[in-house]
Design a protein around this motif. Structure first.
Motif, PDB file in Angstrom:
ATOM      1  N   UNK A  42      69.824 -34.376  56.126  1.00  0.00           N
ATOM      2  CA  UNK A  42      68.973 -33.561  55.499  1.00  0.00           C
ATOM      3  C   UNK A  42      69.521 -32.214  54.699  1.00  0.00           C
ATOM      4  N   UNK A  62      62.365 -43.322  61.019  1.00  0.00           N
ATOM      5  CA  UNK A  62      62.222 -41.860  61.488  1.00  0.00           C
ATOM      6  C   UNK A  62      62.518 -40.862  60.436  1.00  0.00           C
ATOM      7  N   UNK A  63      63.035 -41.228  59.596  1.00  0.00           N
ATOM      8  CA  UNK A  63      63.632 -40.442  58.404  1.00  0.00           C
ATOM      9  C   UNK A  63      62.550 -40.610  57.083  1.00  0.00           C
ATOM     10  N   UNK A 112      68.443 -31.408  50.830  1.00  0.00           N
ATOM     11  CA  UNK A 112      68.063 -30.060  50.130  1.00  0.00           C
ATOM     12  C   UNK A 112      68.995 -29.694  49.073  1.00  0.00           C
ATOM     13  N   UNK A 118      59.518 -36.154  51.706  1.00  0.00           N
ATOM     14  CA  UNK A 118      59.163 -34.588  51.452  1.00  0.00           C
ATOM     15  C   UNK A 118      59.835 -33.985  50.100  1.00  0.00           C
ATOM     16  N   UNK A 119      61.443 -34.420  50.352  1.00  0.00           N
ATOM     17  CA  UNK A 119      62.142 -34.108  49.442  1.00  0.00           C
ATOM     18  C   UNK A 119      62.409 -34.836  47.982  1.00  0.00           C
ATOM     19  N   UNK A 141      57.011 -49.080  56.644  1.00  0.00           N
ATOM     20  CA  UNK A 141      56.766 -47.635  56.687  1.00  0.00           C
ATOM     21  C   UNK A 141      56.776 -46.988  55.127  1.00  0.00           C
ATOM     22  N   UNK A 199      66.440 -45.136  57.962  1.00  0.00           N
ATOM     23  CA  UNK A 199      65.794 -45.144  59.015  1.00  0.00           C
ATOM     24  C   UNK A 199      64.606 -44.822  59.062  1.00  0.00           C
ATOM     25  N   UNK A 252      71.656 -40.021  53.263  1.00  0.00           N
ATOM     26  CA  UNK A 252      72.017 -40.745  54.215  1.00  0.00           C
ATOM     27  C   UNK A 252      72.678 -42.173  53.669  1.00  0.00           C
ATOM     28  N   UNK A 300      59.240 -40.093  56.406  1.00  0.00           N
ATOM     29  CA  UNK A 300      58.268 -38.973  55.965  1.00  0.00           C
ATOM     30  C   UNK A 300      59.170 -37.910  55.558  1.00  0.00           C
ATOM     31  N   UNK A 301      60.441 -37.490  55.949  1.00  0.00           N
ATOM     32  CA  UNK A 301      61.338 -36.391  55.664  1.00  0.00           C
ATOM     33  C   UNK A 301      61.742 -36.585  54.095  1.00  0.00           C
TER      34      UNK A 301
END
Lengths: 312, 354
Positions: free
Chosen positions: A119, A144-145, A123, A151-152, A171, A142, A105, A147-148
């Motif tokens: 995303x 909103x991103x 990956x 994860x990575x 956050x 962001x 991002x 937690x995502x």
């Protein structure tokens, strides 16, 4: 939106302790060994970030330990494709780096510039980690991103432009993932450390600071790398601090000298942009090193770091 | 419609055609169990008649008849292989189907709607075997299967422990920020509970993991995700948003192979499952368990299930290590049978490890 304008308040009495925090203690002595740590300038309200008799914090990311030994992070500004990222990652590893970087991002000056693969980029970074065994740091923009990305990623970067994005700081403070907090390009050291305090006060003790240059009247360089920030932060805080000579200078020719200067200034590591073909990069093409340039730099930095270890 | 939209529609049909063809082959294999001879000319005649009656200006009679000649020839070829039909709960791409491959080759997985349908099809000899999940390393017992094991009169002839790595799937091109709710089997949702909570995703129970993938591919909801296998992602052409989302990397499920007949395999059996109930008095369960301890038989699992027809009473499933010809095991089983009210030996089979 206005920037906080209050002036730094310095005082000599120790700040208020907010109880112990979950940091990995190390027996490393403070850099300014002649000064009594109690007398080191303490800033108000830096309850968790201030040095104040605390031992220096070591932050672990995979097998990499910030604050114990010298950490070198290398990789492209942006993840552009799987092939580009993995090829660069392998080159960065064989050059002797400890960790990867790569933007999925991207905060770009122009809304029409390449915004990153999102995303898909995360990956690809995970695949590069698999291919090299090196952990990676990547930026989140962001809330909103958050937690995502967590994860990575092995380490989450807060970029200079988002240093004072307090909702984003809160956050990521709820995570336990290590954070790489870059210094805002217009920020004082106190403002920067307060941002680390934001993250830690939410419960995340794993913050690594990164000096990446500030705006000055000089236009020859992209930013002015403020190397005095490194020993200054070490006087005030127990957190590890690394340097980004890529953004700090914006000029390929200045990266190696400022990297060596960072080592001499007591920095805990470097983060450097490397691209397999800088001329073809979708972002920051004027400041990325080629893998051979990076490899040469790593050798010099390692040699100097070893020397510095010997005279400490 | 522009060319892209037209091609999307063609792709959608091409996705459906192999699914329908596979279903047709599965029914052909099941039909074979009901007739003496693969050749049934009268039936073939009527199939051709019905299909060619649907000919039109775009679907020529000779094209349809050629196509069906191919299909029928292929089903006969399949029937001639005499594959073992193995029932599993869910749809193609389900974890139970993946587990079937651990039990051998020359098996044809046949989807069943519910766990009880798997048990019923095996009991009625519609299918030779059934594969069902018994327990999972994170989420524990699959309660319905354990109830059915107590109730049914089937034998366990083999077991397999399969590593389970779940994936969050979504329609191709979905932005991860749009996903609000995630559909899957309650077992899969449970195994990914922390992941769902971290990312503020609402779990929505569905009857099967792969079934949820098929549903999403069909309904095309942008705000929905699905937890299923990589196989399901490939089969239903969904994007993998995140792989390995289970709450612990050592996520594994134990599956058992069910049959009406006791085991005939040659590898030595060293594990056994029994089901029993006891009287409702102090120490009744302990009495049965003690028999195994006294005979130095090692228990690997004990599961208690309420007897659904008589609330307040319980049945127990017990797994232990032991060979069928070991005198200590024989003695323990005899004594346990005497001590229990209801007693069933579900069979000896080789113990599986990860």
């Amino acid at each position: 939106m206005g920037w906080p304008l209050q002036r730094p308040v310095f005082r000599f009495s120790p700040g208020v302790h907010a109880g112990t925090i979950a940091v990995i203690a190390s027996p490393v002595s403070p850099t300014s060994s002649t000064q009594n740590p109690r007398k080191v300038l303490a800033m108000t309200n830096l309850k968790l970030v201030a040095l104040e008799n605390r031992e220096r914090t070591i932050i672990q990311v995979g097998n990499v330990r910030f604050g114990a030994g010298f950490v070198i992070i290398g990789g492209p500004c942006s993840v552009e494709s799987e092939e580009q990222m993995i090829e660069t990652a392998i080159a960065v590893k064989s050059a002797g780096a400890d960790m990867l970087r790569g933007g999925a991002f991207k905060p770009r000056t122009s809304p029409y510039a390449f915004q990153g693969l999102g995303l898909q980029g995360l990956k690809i970074l995970a695949k590069a980690r698999e291919a090299t065994g090196l952990p990676f740091a990547t930026e989140v923009l962001d809330t909103r991103d958050v937690s995502w990305v967590a994860e990575f990623a092995d380490m989450i970067q807060i970029g200079a432009r988002n240093m004072q994005n307090y909702s984003l700081l809160k956050e990521i403070g709820k995570l336990r993932k290590p954070i790489l907090l870059k210094r805002g390009m217009y920020s004082t050291l106190e403002e920067w450390l307060n941002c680390a305090e934001y993250i830690m006060s939410e419960g995340n003790p794993n913050v690594v600071l990164c000096e990446r240059g500030i705006r000055s009247f000089e236009t020859y360089t992209r930013n002015t790398l403020d190397l005095s920030a490194v020993p200054a932060v070490k006087e005030m805080s127990h957190l590890p601090v690394i340097t980004d000579p890529t953004h700090g200078t914006g000029k390929v020719g200045l990266i190696a000298p400022m990297s060596l200067a960072s080592v001499a200034a007591g920095s805990d590591g470097l983060i450097i942009e490397v691209h397999r073909k800088p001329a073809e990069a979708l972002s920051d093409k004027d400041q990325a090193l080629t893998p051979p340039q990076f490899s040469g730099l790593v050798q010099k930095v390692r040699a100097l770091a070893k020397f510095m270890e010997g005279i400490r | 419609m522009n060319l892209k939209e037209i091609r999307n529609n063609i792709d959608r049909i091409d996705q459906q055609l192999p699914i329908l063809l596979r279903q047709r082959m599965e029914y052909a294999l099941q039909a074979e169990k009901h007739k003496d001879d693969a050749q049934d000319l009268a039936r073939e005649e009527s199939v051709f008649e019905k299909v060619t009656a649907k000919s039109s200006s775009l679907l020529d009679k000779s094209f349809l008849s050629d196509l069906y000649k191919l299909i029928l020839a292929e089903s006969k070829k399949l029937q001639a292989r005499h594959l073992k039909l193995v029932g599993f709960q869910g749809e193609h791409g389900a974890w139970s189907e993946i587990a079937i491959h651990a039990f051998g080759s020359e098996m044809a997985p046949i989807p069943c709607l519910e766990f009880r349908d798997v048990f019923a099809c095996v009991a009625n000899h519609d299918l030779e075997f059934g594969v069902v999940p018994v327990e999972n390393s994170i989420e524990g017992s699959v309660t319905e299967v354990n109830d059915l094991l107590v109730e049914a009169d089937l034998k366990i002839v083999a077991e397999a422990v399969i590593p389970i790595h779940h994936n969050l799937l979504a329609l191709p091109g979905t932005n991860h920020q749009e996903i609000r709710s995630v559909y899957s089997h309650p077992q899969a949702l449970g195994q990914c509970r922390a992941f769902l909570s971290r990312n503020k995703l609402e779990p929505r129970p569905f009857y099967n993991t792969a079934g949820a993938a098929r549903w999403l591919a069909h309904e095309r909801q942008r705000s929905a995700g699905v937890i299923a296998s990589r196989l399901a992602a490939e089969f239903y052409e969904l994007d993998i948003i995140k792989e390995n989302i289970e709450d612990h990397p050592e996520n594994a499920t134990r599956f058992v192979l069910l049959s009406t007949q006791p085991r005939t395999g040659t590898s030595p059996a060293n594990k056994c499952t029994i089901a029993f109930s006891t009287q409702h008095r102090a120490g009744a369960l302990s009495d049965v368990v003690r028999i195994f301890a006294e005979n130095k038989v090692n228990l690997t699992r004990i599961e208690s299930r309420p007897i659904r027809t008589n609330p307040g009473t319980f049945a127990f499933l017990l797994d232990f290590q032991g060979k069928p010809d070991d005198p200590a095991v024989v003695r323990a089983l005899e004594n346990a049978k005497k001590a229990a009210m209801m007693f069933k030996n579900l069979g000896f089979y080789p113990e599986a490890t990860l």
